[in-house]
Motif scaffolding. Structure first.
Motif, PDB file in Angstrom:
ATOM      1  N   ARG A 260       0.818  -1.214   0.000  1.00 21.77           N
ATOM      2  CA  ARG A 260       0.000   0.000   0.000  1.00 21.77           C
ATOM      3  C   ARG A 260       0.853   1.266   0.000  1.00 21.77           C
ATOM      4  NH1 ARG A 260      -4.776  -2.092   4.138  1.00 21.77           N
ATOM      5  NH2 ARG A 260      -6.077  -3.036   2.500  1.00 21.77           N
ATOM      6  N   GLU A 261       1.969   1.224   0.704  1.00 20.94           N
ATOM      7  CA  GLU A 261       2.853   2.393   0.722  1.00 20.94           C
ATOM      8  C   GLU A 261       3.371   2.720  -0.673  1.00 20.94           C
ATOM      9  OE1 GLU A 261       5.830   1.408   3.571  1.00 20.94           O
ATOM     10  OE2 GLU A 261       4.663   2.141   5.297  1.00 20.94           O
ATOM     11  N   ASP A 262       3.447   1.714  -1.535  1.00 22.86           N
ATOM     12  CA  ASP A 262       3.909   1.932  -2.906  1.00 22.86           C
ATOM     13  C   ASP A 262       2.751   2.121  -3.886  1.00 22.86           C
ATOM     14  OD1 ASP A 262       6.531   1.881  -2.175  1.00 22.86           O
ATOM     15  OD2 ASP A 262       6.882  -0.195  -2.747  1.00 22.86           O
ATOM     16  N   GLY A 263       1.552   2.290  -3.356  1.00 24.81           N
ATOM     17  CA  GLY A 263       0.420   2.638  -4.195  1.00 24.81           C
ATOM     18  C   GLY A 263      -0.353   1.483  -4.791  1.00 24.81           C
ATOM     19  N   HIS A 264      -0.056   0.257  -4.378  1.00 26.42           N
ATOM     20  CA  HIS A 264      -0.778  -0.899  -4.907  1.00 26.42           C
ATOM     21  C   HIS A 264      -2.078  -1.129  -4.123  1.00 26.42           C
ATOM     22  CE1 HIS A 264       2.719  -1.757  -7.301  1.00 26.42           C
ATOM     23  NE2 HIS A 264       3.483  -1.849  -6.217  1.00 26.42           N
ATOM     24  N   ALA A 265      -3.069  -1.670  -4.799  1.00 25.86           N
ATOM     25  CA  ALA A 265      -4.341  -2.005  -4.156  1.00 25.86           C
ATOM     26  C   ALA A 265      -4.246  -3.408  -3.564  1.00 25.86           C
ATOM     27  CB  ALA A 265      -5.480  -1.939  -5.160  1.00 25.86           C
ATOM     28  N   VAL A 266      -4.737  -3.571  -2.350  1.00 26.39           N
ATOM     29  CA  VAL A 266      -4.699  -4.868  -1.668  1.00 26.39           C
ATOM     30  C   VAL A 266      -6.101  -5.268  -1.251  1.00 26.39           C
ATOM     31  CG1 VAL A 266      -3.817  -6.171   0.296  1.00 26.39           C
ATOM     32  CG2 VAL A 266      -2.362  -4.464  -0.811  1.00 26.39           C
ATOM     33  N   VAL A 267      -6.465  -6.499  -1.567  1.00 24.37           N
ATOM     34  CA  VAL A 267      -7.715  -7.090  -1.084  1.00 24.37           C
ATOM     35  C   VAL A 267      -7.344  -8.133  -0.041  1.00 24.37           C
ATOM     36  CG1 VAL A 267      -9.764  -8.419  -1.665  1.00 24.37           C
ATOM     37  CG2 VAL A 267      -8.891  -6.716  -3.273  1.00 24.37           C
ATOM     38  N   ARG A 268      -7.852  -7.979   1.166  1.00 23.20           N
ATOM     39  CA  ARG A 268      -7.548  -8.893   2.258  1.00 23.20           C
ATOM     40  C   ARG A 268      -8.648  -9.939   2.379  1.00 23.20           C
ATOM     41  NH1 ARG A 268      -8.455  -6.197   6.651  1.00 23.20           N
ATOM     42  NH2 ARG A 268      -7.340  -7.660   7.977  1.00 23.20           N
ATOM     43  N   LEU A 269      -8.296 -11.207   2.202  1.00 19.95           N
ATOM     44  CA  LEU A 269      -9.260 -12.282   2.399  1.00 19.95           C
ATOM     45  C   LEU A 269      -9.358 -12.594   3.888  1.00 19.95           C
ATOM     46  CD1 LEU A 269      -8.708 -14.894  -0.452  1.00 19.95           C
ATOM     47  CD2 LEU A 269     -10.679 -13.426  -0.063  1.00 19.95           C
ATOM     48  N   ILE A 270     -10.587 -12.537   4.423  1.00 20.55           N
ATOM     49  CA  ILE A 270     -10.802 -12.743   5.853  1.00 20.55           C
ATOM     50  C   ILE A 270     -11.923 -13.758   6.055  1.00 20.55           C
ATOM     51  CG2 ILE A 270      -9.997 -10.422   6.475  1.00 20.55           C
ATOM     52  CD1 ILE A 270     -12.941  -9.596   6.656  1.00 20.55           C
ATOM     53  N   ARG A 271     -11.996 -14.322   7.269  1.00 25.70           N
ATOM     54  CA  ARG A 271     -13.010 -15.350   7.534  1.00 25.70           C
ATOM     55  C   ARG A 271     -14.319 -14.776   8.068  1.00 25.70           C
ATOM     56  NH1 ARG A 271      -8.107 -17.755   8.438  1.00 25.70           N
ATOM     57  NH2 ARG A 271      -7.833 -19.845   7.561  1.00 25.70           N
ATOM     58  N   ARG A 272     -14.278 -13.606   8.673  1.00 26.92           N
ATOM     59  CA  ARG A 272     -15.512 -12.976   9.172  1.00 26.92           C
ATOM     60  C   ARG A 272     -16.200 -12.204   8.042  1.00 26.92           C
ATOM     61  NH1 ARG A 272     -14.044  -7.785   9.184  1.00 26.92           N
ATOM     62  NH2 ARG A 272     -11.876  -7.252   9.659  1.00 26.92           N
ATOM     63  N   GLU A 273     -17.367 -11.640   8.354  1.00 23.82           N
ATOM     64  CA  GLU A 273     -18.060 -10.832   7.367  1.00 23.82           C
ATOM     65  C   GLU A 273     -17.270  -9.553   7.090  1.00 23.82           C
ATOM     66  OE1 GLU A 273     -20.718 -11.241   5.436  1.00 23.82           O
ATOM     67  OE2 GLU A 273     -20.713 -13.315   6.157  1.00 23.82           O
ATOM     68  N   PRO A 274     -17.053  -9.202   5.840  1.00 30.18           N
ATOM     69  CA  PRO A 274     -16.282  -7.989   5.511  1.00 30.18           C
ATOM     70  C   PRO A 274     -16.983  -6.734   6.026  1.00 30.18           C
ATOM     71  CG  PRO A 274     -16.463  -9.433   3.606  1.00 30.18           C
ATOM     72  CD  PRO A 274     -17.389  -9.970   4.639  1.00 30.18           C
ATOM     73  N   SER A 275     -16.189  -5.777   6.497  1.00 35.74           N
ATOM     74  CA  SER A 275     -16.738  -4.508   6.973  1.00 35.74           C
ATOM     75  C   SER A 275     -16.098  -3.322   6.273  1.00 35.74           C
ATOM     76  CB  SER A 275     -16.532  -4.388   8.490  1.00 35.74           C
ATOM     77  OG  SER A 275     -15.152  -4.449   8.817  1.00 35.74           O
ATOM     78  N   ARG A 276     -15.140  -3.598   5.357  1.00 33.91           N
ATOM     79  CA  ARG A 276     -14.449  -2.525   4.636  1.00 33.91           C
ATOM     80  C   ARG A 276     -14.384  -2.868   3.155  1.00 33.91           C
ATOM     81  NH1 ARG A 276      -9.373  -0.389   7.686  1.00 33.91           N
ATOM     82  NH2 ARG A 276      -8.579  -0.675   5.585  1.00 33.91           N
TER      83      ARG A 276
END
Length: 295
Positions: free
Chosen positions: A21-37
């Motif tokens: 992210r500091e270098d401007g790339h987009a990151v999608v975080r896979l999580i086990r709970r319901e997404p909130s972001r």
């Protein structure tokens, strides 16, 4: 780039997300709970499900999720959790990538130098065969679980990570209070080899593997492994504390059970041959410099 990451709350995953992210790339975080972001998507390894949107338009997937290997003693139940979390998670990710339209071109699928078992004082690289023990068998099956993505034409690379040196977690963080109190010392006789890497180099290497056309196993270890005694003395010097004590083998085995002989007492002298041949340059080649930076 757009990079999808599992295990993003762990030591390595959180540092990788921050770096990208500091270098401007987009990151999608896979999580086990319901997404909130907006940057979160859900997956469920137990059910074999991955939210389709997590892979759409991804330039890379970095899979780091799994129960901590050194987080607690190895009971039968915890060893099963370690194994299931890696095999189920890897299989789920690999099958989802294989089935996706417009597949991500690369899967960086976490692995470990546990593959080599106990190497004693012998130097080994990626050409070495699998060793013996729980971790060697686990890593062999763990890497094989990514086969669906490989067969679908995706470049799959397995970073076999060594002991990561970081203030925020891992071996350094667990032992730091004892060393600061002057109670640090060698584990067993201290002659076992430790193949380590600084967190900064770990993240740089993962990003290198995303960007370069490398496939298969790649050792993520610094080019200069050290014995446990050498590591212990280096940490003592970095903290200006004595390191005259020693923890006997029987005590480690009593507390950690099977983890002792495949963790702090195992000897692994692993070299990053493929990484160096590909042109990667380490920021920390020697343990004293790495610990000074970490601390």
């Amino acid at each position: 780039m757009r990079v999808t990451v599992t295990g993003s709350s762990g030591l390595i995953g959180s540092a990788l997300v921050q770096s990208l992210r500091e270098d401007g790339h987009a990151v999608v975080r896979l999580i086990r709970r319901e997404p909130s972001r907006p940057d979160e998507a859900r997956w469920s390894p137990a059910d074999g499900c991955v939210e389709a949107a997590a892979l759409v338009g991804a330039d890379a997937v970095v899979h780091l999720a799994g129960a901590g290997i050194g987080d607690r003693p190895w009971t039968k139940a915890y060893k099963r959790k370690i194994r299931d979390s890696r095999l189920d998670g890897t299989r789920t990710i690999a099958e989802a990538i294989a089935a996706a339209g417009g597949r991500p071109p690369v899967l960086v699928c976490g692995s470990a130098i546990g593959y080599y078992g106990d190497t004693g004082g012998d130097e080994v690289d990626e050409k070495a065969p699998a060793g013996h023990g729980f971790l060697a068998g686990l890593v062999r099956d763990w890497e094989a679980a990514a086969t669906p993505a490989r067969e679908a034409g995706v470049r799959v690379v397995h970073p076999r990570t060594g002991v990561v040196l970081a203030r925020e977690g891992g071996m350094v963080a667990r032992t730091l209070p004892l060393f600061r109190a002057g109670l640090g010392g060698t584990l067993g006789d201290g002659g076992q080899w430790t193949s380590w890497i600084s967190l900064a180099d770990q993240i740089a290497a993962l990003r290198f593997l995303i960007d370069h056309e490398i496939a298969g196993p790649v050792n993520l270890t610094a080019p200069n492994p050290v014995t446990n005694e050498t590591y212990t003395r280096a940490l003592g010097r970095a903290l200006h504390r004595p390191t005259r004590l020693a923890v006997p083998k029987f005590a480690l085995r009593a507390v950690l059970r099977g983890l002792a002989d495949e963790g702090p007492l195992i000897s692994q002298r692993v070299l990053p041959r493929r990484l160096e041949e590909a042109g990667f340059r380490f920021a920390h080649e020697h343990v004293d410099a790495a610990l000074a930076d970490v601390l």
